[in-house]
Design an enzyme around this catalytic site. Structure first.
Site, PDB file in Angstrom:
ATOM      1  N   CYS A 146      -2.878   2.616   7.195  1.00  0.00           N
ATOM      2  CA  CYS A 146      -1.967   1.848   7.021  1.00  0.00           C
ATOM      3  C   CYS A 146      -2.623   0.460   7.027  1.00  0.00           C
ATOM      4  O   CYS A 146      -3.118  -0.059   8.122  1.00  0.00           O
ATOM      5  CB  CYS A 146      -0.440   1.901   7.436  1.00  0.00           C
ATOM      6  SG  CYS A 146      -0.173   1.424   8.835  1.00  0.00           S
TER       7      CYS A 146
ATOM      8  N   CYS B 140      -3.489  -1.677  14.773  1.00  0.00           N
ATOM      9  CA  CYS B 140      -3.079  -1.282  13.304  1.00  0.00           C
ATOM     10  C   CYS B 140      -3.678  -2.535  12.371  1.00  0.00           C
ATOM     11  O   CYS B 140      -3.328  -3.831  12.750  1.00  0.00           O
ATOM     12  CB  CYS B 140      -1.731  -1.155  13.475  1.00  0.00           C
ATOM     13  SG  CYS B 140      -0.742  -1.328  11.950  1.00  0.00           S
TER      14      CYS B 140
ATOM     15  N   CYS C  48       3.592  -6.753   9.148  1.00  0.00           N
ATOM     16  CA  CYS C  48       4.569  -6.071  10.173  1.00  0.00           C
ATOM     17  C   CYS C  48       4.476  -6.993  11.287  1.00  0.00           C
ATOM     18  O   CYS C  48       3.442  -7.749  11.457  1.00  0.00           O
ATOM     19  CB  CYS C  48       4.026  -4.680  10.565  1.00  0.00           C
ATOM     20  SG  CYS C  48       4.936  -3.914  11.783  1.00  0.00           S
TER      21      CYS C  48
ATOM     22  N   CYS D 253       1.155  -4.111  17.016  1.00  0.00           N
ATOM     23  CA  CYS D 253       0.279  -2.779  17.565  1.00  0.00           C
ATOM     24  C   CYS D 253      -1.302  -3.147  17.380  1.00  0.00           C
ATOM     25  O   CYS D 253      -1.496  -3.456  16.162  1.00  0.00           O
ATOM     26  CB  CYS D 253       0.738  -1.573  17.120  1.00  0.00           C
ATOM     27  SG  CYS D 253       2.247  -1.087  17.009  1.00  0.00           S
TER      28      CYS D 253
ATOM     29  N   CYS E  43       3.131   8.368   1.254  1.00  0.00           N
ATOM     30  CA  CYS E  43       3.527   7.575   2.528  1.00  0.00           C
ATOM     31  C   CYS E  43       3.867   6.203   2.100  1.00  0.00           C
ATOM     32  O   CYS E  43       3.117   5.564   1.302  1.00  0.00           O
ATOM     33  CB  CYS E  43       2.347   7.643   3.348  1.00  0.00           C
ATOM     34  SG  CYS E  43       2.476   6.555   4.815  1.00  0.00           S
TER      35      CYS E  43
ATOM     36  N   GLU F  96       0.900  -1.186  -0.104  1.00  0.00           N
ATOM     37  CA  GLU F  96       0.082   0.095   0.119  1.00  0.00           C
ATOM     38  C   GLU F  96       0.878   1.516  -0.032  1.00  0.00           C
ATOM     39  O   GLU F  96       1.788   1.440   0.638  1.00  0.00           O
ATOM     40  CB  GLU F  96      -0.987   0.144   1.485  1.00  0.00           C
ATOM     41  CG  GLU F  96      -1.991  -1.033   1.425  1.00  0.00           C
ATOM     42  CD  GLU F  96      -2.788  -0.739   2.622  1.00  0.00           C
ATOM     43  OE1 GLU F  96      -3.457  -1.781   2.959  1.00  0.00           O
ATOM     44  OE2 GLU F  96      -2.826   0.314   3.137  1.00  0.00           O
TER      45      GLU F  96
END
Ligand code: SF4
Length: 353
Positions: free
Chosen positions: A338, A124, A117, A121, A110, A97
């Site tokens: 994101c 997210c 990831c 978190c 961005c 993305e």
């Protein structure tokens, strides 16, 4: 003609590699610089559009090489046309993305640094499926070049704040930054590049020692260690105290002001108690606080703070000399936070299977 997956992106070659390629094809090495300029100074999608190359060389390059090895899967534009989001597919079939934000001060991209990831978190969407793989520096470069081509714009500002933790892909991200600031590549001002981290303290120090003088943003989201760990597992490894000391080191080494990113989540981190603690951590430091109302993720129970709470929090800090601003959250109508678009597309693929 080969498929895209079996071709090599010209963006993966530096100037020396391009020179070697030209020599191996029996061409003069100055052709390498012409190709390089077409990649970084013009906006092309096809090798056939490279201006100065003879047809014979274009045909030979076309067999094994491509300009982009990304494929554009989706482009969404917000109603106000200020934000565009792109979903690319890499040549090994992964989703990436990228978001373009058109601000008064310039076009900001961005960029994602990883596919997925592993930081976990809990607010997210990027981490929902864990880390798939790191992106290569050229795949970050392709995000810039592809968007410049699609929109016919120049990107002047970069935030490495998309999918992934950039300091978890340190070497490729540094290579990416060093290339894009070079006049040979995109010649983007180092002061217009921001790297956002969830807080890997030793890597912040390593970055400071490089003296690149890029802007650094730390996603803090809660000033209390225990509470921060609940939403950001990385907090179990690096305490808030360690992070503050790493930020002090960064400011001392680079002279750059650091930004604290603070996503305001209703009932979780938006009380005066948190504002007080944040103030005690940040007073007297060369630090700016960016408050952002949570961009709500579909299916999550977490809600954005009310305007009233955000205002009280902001006022508390500003009145005591800690500079805090509210960042406008762009592109909420197109899932600009994101990982949201990728997650939805992975879910669709999983449904299909
Ligand atoms: S907020 Fe950043 S570091 Fe945390 S899981 Fe999402 S992409 Fe990773």
């Amino acid at each position: 003609m080969k498929d895209l997956e079996s071709k090599t992106s010209l963006y993966s070659l530096d100037l020396d590699s391009l020179k070697e390629l030209m020599i191996s094809l029996g061409e003069k090495s100055f052709r390498a610089k012409q190709i390089f300029d077409d990649l970084y100074k013009s906006k092309n999608k096809e090798i056939a559009d490279f201006r100065l190359l003879p047809h014979s060389l274009i045909s030979r390059l076309d067999i094994d090489y491509t300009v982009f090895d990304f494929e554009l899967i989706k482009r969404l534009v917000s109603k106000d046309a200020q934000t565009s989001k792109y979903l690319f597919m890499t040549k090994d079939g992964k989703f990436v993305e990228t978001v373009l934000m058109k601000y008064d001060y310039g076009n900001t991209l961005c960029v994602s640094s990883q596919i997925g990831c592993r930081m976990g978190c809990n607010f997210c969407a990027s981490t929902k499926h864990g880390l798939d793989r790191n992106l290569k520096s050229y795949e970050m470069i392709e995000q810039i070049a592809y968007v410049q081509y699609i929109e016919n714009v120049r990107i002047s500002n970069i935030v490495i704040m998309g999918m992934g933790e950039p300091l978890d892909n340190y070497d490729e991200v540094i290579d990416f930054i060093q290339k894009i600031i070079s006049p040979m590549y995109f010649n983007i001002s180092v002061r217009k590049i921001t790297l956002s981290t969830c807080g890997i303290a030793p890597k912040i120090r390593e970055l400071a020692d490089r003296n690149l003088a890029i802007n650094l943003a730390l996603s803090l989201h809660n000033p209390f260690n225990e509470k921060r760990r609940e939403i950001m597992p990385v907090g179990a490894k690096y305490s808030v105290k360690e992070l503050m000391s790493a930020l002090d080191y960064y400011v001392k080494k680079t002279g750059r002001r650091v930004t604290i990113e603070y996503t305001m989540i209703s009932g979780e981190n938006d009380g005066i108690e948190e504002a007080k603690e944040l103030y005690s951590l940040l007073r007297g430091k060369l630090i700016h606080v960016n408050l952002i109302a949570l961009n709500e993720v579909e299916g999550s129970h977490k809600k954005a703070s009310s305007n009233k709470n955000i205002k009280a929090f902001q006022d508390y800090l500003n009145k005591r000399g800690v500079n805090a601003t509210l960042r406008k959250s762009l592109g909420q109508d197109i899932d600009a936070a994101c990982g949201q678009l990728r997650s939805k597309n992975i879910a669709k693929i999983e449904l299909k299977n």
